[in-house]
Scaffold this motif. Structure first.
Motif, mmCIF file in Angstrom:
data_model
loop_
_atom_site.group_PDB
_atom_site.id
_atom_site.type_symbol
_atom_site.label_atom_id
_atom_site.label_comp_id
_atom_site.label_asym_id
_atom_site.label_seq_id
_atom_site.Cartn_x
_atom_site.Cartn_y
_atom_site.Cartn_z
ATOM 1 N N ARG A 39 -2.647 8.065 -5.591
ATOM 2 C CA ARG A 39 -4.213 8.277 -5.318
ATOM 3 C C ARG A 39 -4.760 6.980 -5.079
ATOM 4 N N GLN A 40 -6.053 6.732 -4.898
ATOM 5 C CA GLN A 40 -6.864 5.637 -4.564
ATOM 6 C C GLN A 40 -6.452 4.796 -5.849
ATOM 7 N N PRO A 41 -6.424 3.343 -5.796
ATOM 8 C CA PRO A 41 -6.357 2.584 -6.933
ATOM 9 C C PRO A 41 -7.561 2.727 -7.672
ATOM 10 N N VAL A 42 -7.455 2.499 -9.089
ATOM 11 C CA VAL A 42 -8.831 2.547 -10.126
ATOM 12 C C VAL A 42 -9.925 2.107 -9.439
ATOM 13 N N GLU A 43 -9.824 0.633 -9.087
ATOM 14 C CA GLU A 43 -10.914 -0.056 -8.836
ATOM 15 C C GLU A 43 -11.481 0.361 -7.530
ATOM 16 N N TYR A 44 -11.002 1.424 -7.045
ATOM 17 C CA TYR A 44 -11.785 1.969 -5.755
ATOM 18 C C TYR A 44 -12.617 3.499 -6.260
ATOM 19 N N ASP A 45 -12.210 3.941 -7.623
ATOM 20 C CA ASP A 45 -12.813 5.026 -7.804
ATOM 21 C C ASP A 45 -14.355 5.181 -7.806
ATOM 22 N N LYS A 46 -15.008 4.281 -8.064
ATOM 23 C CA LYS A 46 -16.433 4.252 -8.138
ATOM 24 C C LYS A 46 -16.901 4.500 -6.751
ATOM 25 N N PHE A 47 -16.212 4.331 -5.641
ATOM 26 C CA PHE A 47 -16.767 4.808 -4.365
ATOM 27 C C PHE A 47 -16.469 6.323 -4.091
ATOM 28 N N PHE A 48 -15.683 6.993 -4.724
ATOM 29 C CA PHE A 48 -15.546 8.334 -4.794
ATOM 30 C C PHE A 48 -16.217 9.189 -5.658
ATOM 31 N N GLU A 63 -23.169 0.667 0.219
ATOM 32 C CA GLU A 63 -22.012 -0.116 -0.775
ATOM 33 C C GLU A 63 -20.746 1.082 -0.604
ATOM 34 N N ARG A 64 -21.103 2.178 -0.458
ATOM 35 C CA ARG A 64 -20.104 3.468 -0.587
ATOM 36 C C ARG A 64 -19.274 3.176 0.834
ATOM 37 N N LYS A 65 -19.794 3.086 1.857
ATOM 38 C CA LYS A 65 -19.418 2.789 3.347
ATOM 39 C C LYS A 65 -18.111 1.467 3.169
ATOM 40 N N THR A 66 -18.923 0.482 2.586
ATOM 41 C CA THR A 66 -18.177 -0.684 2.563
ATOM 42 C C THR A 66 -17.039 -0.855 1.517
ATOM 43 N N GLY A 67 -17.252 -0.027 0.537
ATOM 44 C CA GLY A 67 -15.962 0.351 -0.397
ATOM 45 C C GLY A 67 -14.818 1.050 0.310
ATOM 46 N N LEU A 68 -15.210 2.035 1.219
ATOM 47 C CA LEU A 68 -14.289 2.848 1.789
ATOM 48 C C LEU A 68 -13.431 2.078 2.816
ATOM 49 N N VAL A 69 -14.354 1.250 3.642
ATOM 50 C CA VAL A 69 -13.715 0.417 4.369
ATOM 51 C C VAL A 69 -12.621 -0.487 3.839
ATOM 52 N N LYS A 70 -12.946 -1.278 2.924
ATOM 53 C CA LYS A 70 -12.348 -2.122 2.097
ATOM 54 C C LYS A 70 -11.165 -1.455 1.595
ATOM 55 N N LEU A 71 -11.162 -0.121 1.104
ATOM 56 C CA LEU A 71 -10.016 0.423 0.655
ATOM 57 C C LEU A 71 -8.979 0.617 2.083
ATOM 58 N N PHE A 72 -9.382 1.134 3.020
ATOM 59 C CA PHE A 72 -8.481 1.179 4.281
ATOM 60 C C PHE A 72 -7.906 -0.218 4.518
ATOM 61 N N LEU A 83 -7.568 -3.203 2.791
ATOM 62 C CA LEU A 83 -6.798 -3.714 2.058
ATOM 63 C C LEU A 83 -5.588 -2.781 0.956
ATOM 64 N N VAL A 84 -5.566 -1.273 1.084
ATOM 65 C CA VAL A 84 -4.745 -0.660 0.762
ATOM 66 C C VAL A 84 -4.206 0.342 1.770
ATOM 67 N N PRO A 97 -2.026 -1.789 4.663
ATOM 68 C CA PRO A 97 -0.963 -2.498 4.411
ATOM 69 C C PRO A 97 0.193 -1.701 3.913
ATOM 70 N N LEU A 98 -0.416 -0.119 3.242
ATOM 71 C CA LEU A 98 0.695 0.846 2.763
ATOM 72 C C LEU A 98 1.302 1.613 4.218
ATOM 73 N N LYS A 99 0.642 1.321 4.988
ATOM 74 C CA LYS A 99 1.225 1.977 6.201
ATOM 75 C C LYS A 99 2.274 1.082 6.725
ATOM 76 N N ASP A 100 2.076 -0.196 6.758
ATOM 77 C CA ASP A 100 3.199 -0.988 7.242
ATOM 78 C C ASP A 100 4.462 -1.178 6.324
ATOM 79 N N LYS A 101 4.146 -0.746 4.965
ATOM 80 C CA LYS A 101 5.168 -0.621 4.053
ATOM 81 C C LYS A 101 5.906 0.476 4.007
ATOM 82 N N VAL A 102 5.620 1.733 4.685
ATOM 83 C CA VAL A 102 6.352 2.794 4.705
ATOM 84 C C VAL A 102 6.724 3.210 6.179
ATOM 85 N N LYS A 103 6.485 2.386 7.139
ATOM 86 C CA LYS A 103 6.936 2.592 8.602
ATOM 87 C C LYS A 103 8.402 3.072 8.771
ATOM 88 N N THR A 104 9.296 2.171 8.157
ATOM 89 C CA THR A 104 10.867 2.772 8.492
ATOM 90 C C THR A 104 11.537 3.100 6.910
#
Length: 152
Positions: free
Chosen positions: A81-90, A100-109, A111-112, A115-122
């Motif tokens: 799930r989303q990291p706990v530090e992003y819970d407030k945006f949900f 603030e909520r939109k900025t938080g969602l953009v930051k989630l994408f 920063l999280v 980078p995850l997309k690159d970590k699970v590509k292959t």
């Protein structure tokens, strides 16, 4: 912000990152996996959780790209799930402004999720991320990954 407004905000945000609507969420197909995101509304309050699922192609003899209906039926090889530090945006009960909520969602994408997309590509990317303790998976999933790397 009410739940309908939040879903609209989430949808406009996720589309900025090339995710395509599929089933009840959004997905992006990668070389050896599929990254799938879906919002889950809580029954216990006015908030959502972001389910982040990775479907590893060929793991446990399931081929998601050939049979995408499997995405509806399975939780995936990796679930988080989303990291706990992003819970407030949900959490819609708090006093965050829409900006603030939109900025938080953009930051989630930014920063999280990206980078995850690159970590699970292959398969090798996933194993490297596990070894670097950037991803946590169940032991059977890690065993499957080793088999898939050997056979490819």
């Amino acid at each position: 912000m009410d739940p309908k407004e939040f879903k609209k905000l989430y949808t406009t945000t996720i589309k900025l990152y090339s995710f395509k609507k599929k089933y009840h969420g959004y997905m992006i197909e990668l070389e050896d996996s599929t990254l799938f995101l879906d919002l889950q509304r809580s029954n216990f309050g006015i908030y959502f959780d972001l389910n982040i699922r990775v479907f590893i192609e060929g793991a446990f003899d399931i081929f998601y790209k050939k049979n995408p209906d499997q995405i509806k039926k399975n939780i995936g090889s990796i679930f988080m799930r989303q990291p706990v530090e992003y819970d407030k945006f949900f959490r819609l009960e708090n006093d965050l402004t829409d900006i603030e909520r939109k900025t938080g969602l953009v930051k989630l994408f930014e920063l999280v999720i990206l980078p995850l997309k690159d970590k699970v590509k292959t398969y090798n990317d996933i194993l490297r991320s596990i070894n670097n303790k950037e991803l946590k998976v169940l032991p059977p999933v890690q065993e499957e990954l080793h088999k898939l790397v050997k056979s490819s």
